[in-house]
Design an enzyme around this catalytic site. Structure first.
Site, PDB file in Angstrom:
ATOM      1  N   SER A  22      44.858   1.146  14.942  1.00 59.26           N
ATOM      2  CA  SER A  22      46.130   1.661  15.456  1.00 59.26           C
ATOM      3  C   SER A  22      47.319   0.825  15.004  1.00 59.26           C
ATOM      4  O   SER A  22      48.452   1.105  15.380  1.00 59.26           O
ATOM      5  CB  SER A  22      46.080   1.708  16.995  1.00 59.26           C
ATOM      6  OG  SER A  22      45.718   0.449  17.518  1.00 59.26           O
ATOM      7  N   ASN A 109      42.434  -3.623  27.269  1.00 59.00           N
ATOM      8  CA  ASN A 109      42.760  -2.447  28.086  1.00 59.00           C
ATOM      9  C   ASN A 109      43.942  -2.702  29.021  1.00 59.00           C
ATOM     10  O   ASN A 109      44.853  -1.884  29.113  1.00 59.00           O
ATOM     11  CB  ASN A 109      41.541  -2.000  28.899  1.00 59.00           C
ATOM     12  CG  ASN A 109      40.402  -1.557  28.002  1.00 59.00           C
ATOM     13  OD1 ASN A 109      40.574  -1.466  26.781  1.00 59.00           O
ATOM     14  ND2 ASN A 109      39.241  -1.299  28.590  1.00 59.00           N
ATOM     15  N   THR A 154      77.783  35.690  31.770  1.00 59.18           N
ATOM     16  CA  THR A 154      76.410  35.872  32.260  1.00 59.18           C
ATOM     17  C   THR A 154      75.815  36.902  31.307  1.00 59.18           C
ATOM     18  O   THR A 154      76.535  37.793  30.834  1.00 59.18           O
ATOM     19  CB  THR A 154      76.344  36.398  33.711  1.00 59.18           C
ATOM     20  OG1 THR A 154      76.986  37.673  33.753  1.00 59.18           O
ATOM     21  CG2 THR A 154      77.012  35.464  34.711  1.00 59.18           C
ATOM     22  N   HIS A 155      74.562  36.767  30.984  1.00 61.98           N
ATOM     23  CA  HIS A 155      73.909  37.655  30.004  1.00 61.98           C
ATOM     24  C   HIS A 155      74.628  37.618  28.655  1.00 61.98           C
ATOM     25  O   HIS A 155      74.595  38.592  27.909  1.00 61.98           O
ATOM     26  CB  HIS A 155      73.850  39.097  30.508  1.00 61.98           C
ATOM     27  CG  HIS A 155      73.378  39.228  31.921  1.00 61.98           C
ATOM     28  ND1 HIS A 155      72.051  39.308  32.262  1.00 61.98           N
ATOM     29  CD2 HIS A 155      74.055  39.235  33.098  1.00 61.98           C
ATOM     30  CE1 HIS A 155      71.941  39.398  33.579  1.00 61.98           C
ATOM     31  NE2 HIS A 155      73.139  39.337  34.111  1.00 61.98           N
ATOM     32  N   SER A 276      76.728  24.484   2.114  1.00 64.46           N
ATOM     33  CA  SER A 276      75.640  25.251   1.511  1.00 64.46           C
ATOM     34  C   SER A 276      75.618  24.961   0.023  1.00 64.46           C
ATOM     35  O   SER A 276      76.664  24.749  -0.597  1.00 64.46           O
ATOM     36  CB  SER A 276      75.880  26.736   1.753  1.00 64.46           C
ATOM     37  OG  SER A 276      75.232  27.507   0.764  1.00 64.46           O
ATOM     38  N   LYS A 282      80.831  27.847   3.137  1.00 70.58           N
ATOM     39  CA  LYS A 282      80.077  27.534   4.353  1.00 70.58           C
ATOM     40  C   LYS A 282      80.337  26.152   4.930  1.00 70.58           C
ATOM     41  O   LYS A 282      80.485  25.175   4.208  1.00 70.58           O
ATOM     42  CB  LYS A 282      78.582  27.653   4.075  1.00 70.58           C
ATOM     43  CG  LYS A 282      78.155  29.067   3.792  1.00 70.58           C
ATOM     44  CD  LYS A 282      77.977  29.859   5.052  1.00 70.58           C
ATOM     45  CE  LYS A 282      76.508  30.027   5.297  1.00 70.58           C
ATOM     46  NZ  LYS A 282      76.243  30.667   6.547  1.00 70.58           N
ATOM     47  N   ASN A 284      78.327  24.487   8.033  1.00 71.95           N
ATOM     48  CA  ASN A 284      77.251  24.838   8.964  1.00 71.95           C
ATOM     49  C   ASN A 284      77.071  23.813  10.092  1.00 71.95           C
ATOM     50  O   ASN A 284      77.241  22.618   9.884  1.00 71.95           O
ATOM     51  CB  ASN A 284      75.929  24.964   8.203  1.00 71.95           C
ATOM     52  CG  ASN A 284      75.951  26.114   7.216  1.00 71.95           C
ATOM     53  OD1 ASN A 284      76.622  27.109   7.448  1.00 71.95           O
ATOM     54  ND2 ASN A 284      75.249  25.955   6.107  1.00 71.95           N
ATOM     55  N   GLU A 289      71.889  22.618  15.274  1.00 74.19           N
ATOM     56  CA  GLU A 289      70.647  23.364  15.023  1.00 74.19           C
ATOM     57  C   GLU A 289      69.435  22.434  15.010  1.00 74.19           C
ATOM     58  O   GLU A 289      68.368  22.764  15.523  1.00 74.19           O
ATOM     59  CB  GLU A 289      70.750  24.128  13.695  1.00 74.19           C
ATOM     60  CG  GLU A 289      71.720  25.295  13.784  1.00 74.19           C
ATOM     61  CD  GLU A 289      72.027  25.924  12.435  1.00 74.19           C
ATOM     62  OE1 GLU A 289      71.319  25.641  11.449  1.00 74.19           O
ATOM     63  OE2 GLU A 289      72.995  26.703  12.358  1.00 74.19           O
ATOM     64  N   TYR A 316      39.230   3.204  31.036  1.00 76.95           N
ATOM     65  CA  TYR A 316      39.793   3.321  29.687  1.00 76.95           C
ATOM     66  C   TYR A 316      38.838   4.053  28.750  1.00 76.95           C
ATOM     67  O   TYR A 316      37.622   3.828  28.770  1.00 76.95           O
ATOM     68  CB  TYR A 316      40.108   1.934  29.104  1.00 76.95           C
ATOM     69  CG  TYR A 316      40.668   2.034  27.688  1.00 76.95           C
ATOM     70  CD1 TYR A 316      42.026   2.242  27.483  1.00 76.95           C
ATOM     71  CD2 TYR A 316      39.827   1.971  26.574  1.00 76.95           C
ATOM     72  CE1 TYR A 316      42.541   2.375  26.198  1.00 76.95           C
ATOM     73  CE2 TYR A 316      40.332   2.107  25.289  1.00 76.95           C
ATOM     74  CZ  TYR A 316      41.686   2.317  25.107  1.00 76.95           C
ATOM     75  OH  TYR A 316      42.199   2.451  23.841  1.00 76.95           O
ATOM     76  N   GLN A 321      44.458   5.908  23.051  1.00 77.57           N
ATOM     77  CA  GLN A 321      45.228   5.372  21.934  1.00 77.57           C
ATOM     78  C   GLN A 321      46.154   6.459  21.363  1.00 77.57           C
ATOM     79  O   GLN A 321      47.170   6.161  20.751  1.00 77.57           O
ATOM     80  CB  GLN A 321      44.261   4.873  20.855  1.00 77.57           C
ATOM     81  CG  GLN A 321      44.923   4.286  19.635  1.00 77.57           C
ATOM     82  CD  GLN A 321      43.921   3.546  18.768  1.00 77.57           C
ATOM     83  OE1 GLN A 321      43.441   2.481  19.138  1.00 77.57           O
ATOM     84  NE2 GLN A 321      43.589   4.109  17.631  1.00 77.57           N
ATOM     85  N   LYS A 324      50.238   6.983  21.804  1.00 71.77           N
ATOM     86  CA  LYS A 324      51.355   6.249  21.198  1.00 71.77           C
ATOM     87  C   LYS A 324      52.211   7.021  20.199  1.00 71.77           C
ATOM     88  O   LYS A 324      53.415   7.167  20.396  1.00 71.77           O
ATOM     89  CB  LYS A 324      50.836   4.977  20.545  1.00 71.77           C
ATOM     90  CG  LYS A 324      50.352   4.020  21.593  1.00 71.77           C
ATOM     91  CD  LYS A 324      49.816   2.735  21.069  1.00 71.77           C
ATOM     92  CE  LYS A 324      49.160   2.035  22.228  1.00 71.77           C
ATOM     93  NZ  LYS A 324      48.043   2.836  22.829  1.00 71.77           N
TER      94      LYS A 324
HETATM   95  N1  ARG Z   1      44.564   0.299  20.360  1.00 72.25           N
HETATM   96  C1  ARG Z   1      44.078   0.499  21.672  1.00 72.25           C
HETATM   97  C2  ARG Z   1      44.941   1.514  22.397  1.00 72.25           C
HETATM   98  O1  ARG Z   1      45.986   1.786  21.951  1.00 72.25           O
HETATM   99  C3  ARG Z   1      44.107  -0.789  22.420  1.00 72.25           C
HETATM  100  C4  ARG Z   1      43.083  -0.885  23.489  1.00 72.25           C
HETATM  101  C5  ARG Z   1      41.764  -1.033  22.889  1.00 72.25           C
HETATM  102  N2  ARG Z   1      40.737  -1.150  23.849  1.00 72.25           N
HETATM  103  C6  ARG Z   1      39.443  -0.889  23.554  1.00 72.25           C
HETATM  104  N3  ARG Z   1      38.622  -1.027  24.493  1.00 72.25           N
HETATM  105  N4  ARG Z   1      39.104  -0.495  22.389  1.00 72.25           N
HETATM  106  O2  ARG Z   1      44.552   2.065  23.384  1.00 72.25           O
END
Ligand code: ARG
Length: 458
Positions: A22, A109, A154-155, A276, A282, A284, A289, A316, A321, A324
């Site tokens: 990760s 964890n 409205t509408h 454009s 144009k 824009n 948007e 956990y 993971q 993220k």
């Molecule tokens: N990269 C892991 C996460 O984002 C960190 C925790 C890892 N824990 C494990 N028991 N493998 O969750």
């Protein structure tokens, strides 16, 4: 260096390693990871689990890693599984065996749960500041446009006359609630998970309240299994971001309509518009948007995390993971959108004359004409019917209520007198809407004062 491997007889398959790693995205947690580790060893030393010299040497090592990452002399590369391994390995490389004591009484964890909470707190603070800036821009536009008349819809059909101040005031309330939501989330998440270990606490005599205090939490979490597997606060934040984006998107939609050739209520600044490649004429509204478009992406992150979390048994699991990448992306996107949107709105020009002319036609004063009759003793339902008849007459004549002669009025109802024109003028229609939260300049002044009080106090 890997943080594990003792019980393995084979190297990890290269593709498995990459699939599992990760570091590519959790590297952005380096500051929080180091901050958490410093608090952890400070607590360990207070409890006599580490000696003071050990603590000092670890803290010095961690701080040097932080400095080197920030000044660019240390790059976080793919050789490590995650940011936690990266920091720990570099610490050991720098200070030797003492570095191996950093992870005493801790698991990745509870470590990652802490890092994400610290990160979320910082991001909430940033989001809040951006929203506050947007609110103060809106408030100055409101203050300057108490008598800028425009049609309220409205509408998407012209309904009753309002002012630009009143229209923007609606968004002021929305973004104010967004800030309140963020602050609620902050309060609820602000308990420290560190010391929960892998799932079942530890056998060391950790002082979890002390660690929590060092990291400015209001206390420690109360169940170690929940601590390492709680991602509610991320879901709440993604939901708050989704709501912010929904508000920005509705506002963008209106600006796109107002900026269209047909409406021309506003003109976007050149700095916030694009051209454009083929059509030279144009200009824009791409920013509006894109904000509207990116809303889908933020909603997607919310749905993704809700779905990831729905089948995870305690405690956990590696699924987590997946919290993220999309969370980071959604927060970045939301922050960027607020920033760009604020710039766009505060540089936008309003075509007051066109807005007012638009409020003049389209029968936005029809309700007020009916109210005139009511004030002269006609029951509202009858008044509604009479004005409806007059509106139809005007449509056929391609005229408007203010342009009819008194004879034409009286042909439909003898109640009409010459003061009808004054009663249905745009100015009267707006000024008479005095109820709290209504568009009259008088009512709006009170709301604007409340707005300033709010911004000064928050
Ligand atoms: N990269 C892991 C996460 O984002 C960190 C925790 C890892 N824990 C494990 N028991 N493998 O969750």
């Amino acid at each position: 260096m890997k943080l594990w491997g003792g019980r393995f007889t084979k190297e990890t398959d290269q593709m498995v390693y990459q699939f599992n790693a990760s570091i590519d995205f959790d590297k952005r947690l380096y500051k929080q990871d180091i901050e958490g580790s410093i608090a952890h060893v400070t607590m360990l030393a207070k409890q006599g689990i580490l000696t003071e010299p050990e603590r000092d040497s670890i803290i010095l090592g961690l701080k040097s890693i932080l400095t080197d990452i920030e000044n660019g002399s240390l790059t976080i590369d793919q050789t490590y599984e995650d940011i936690h391994s990266f920091v720990e390995s570099h610490l050991i490389e720098r200070i030797g065996d003492t570095g191996k004591k950093l992870h005493t009484g801790r698991s990745r964890n509870d470590q990652v749960a802490l890092d994400m909470k610290l990160y979320t707190r910082d991001e909430i603070t940033e989001l809040d500041l951006l929203l506050k800036d947007l609110l103060s821009q809106l408030l100055s536009i409101m203050e300057a446009n108490l008598t800028t008349y425009m049609p309220g819809f409205t509408h998407l059909q012209k309904a009753q006359p309002i002012t630009l101040a009143h229209h923007f005031g609606a968004y002021f309330e929305m973004f104010k609630r967004d800030r309140q939501r963020l602050s609620d989330i902050y309060k609820r998440l602000n308990l420290c998970p560190l010391g929960s270990g892998a799932l079942a606490g530890t056998t060391y005599s950790l002082d979890r309240e002390y660690t929590a205090e060092l990291l400015h939490f209001t206390g420690a979490t109360l169940n170690s299994m929940d601590s390492v597997s709680d991602r509610d606060y991320l879901i709440e934040l993604l939901s708050a971001c989704s709501t912010i984006m929904m508000h920005l998107s509705r506002f963008s939609e209106e600006i796109i309509i107002w900026n269209s050739n047909e409406y021309r209520f506003v003109e976007l600044d050149d700095a916030y518009s694009t051209g454009s490649s083929i059509m030279p004429q144009k200009k824009n509204p791409d920013i509006a948007e894109l904000v509207r478009g990116k809303t889908g992406r933020v909603y997607g992150a919310l749905m993704a995390l809700l779905t990831t979390m729905k089948g995870i048994p305690l405690a956990y699991n590696k699924d987590m993971q997946e919290d993220k990448e999309q969370t980071f992306d959604a927060i970045d996107t939301t922050k960027n959108c607020i920033l760009l949107f604020t710039g766009m709105v505060s540089t936008m020009k309003f075509n007051n004359t066109i807005m007012e002319a638009s409020a003049q036609n389209g029968f936005t004063n029809a309700t007020d004409a009916a109210d005139y009759l009511v004030n002269h003793g006609v029951p509202f339902r009858d008044a509604h019917g009479i004005i409806g008849q007059l509106v139809l007459y005007c449509i056929e004549k391609n005229s408007s209520l203010d342009q009819l002669s008194l004879e034409e009025y009286q042909a439909v109802s003898p109640v009409f007198q010459s003061d009808i024109y004054e009663a249905i003028s745009l100015k009267t229609c707006v000024e008479k809407r005095l109820t709290k939260g209504a568009p009259s300049p008088e009512a709006m002044k009170e709301i604007i004062a409340l707005g300033y009080n709010y911004l000064n106090g928050n």
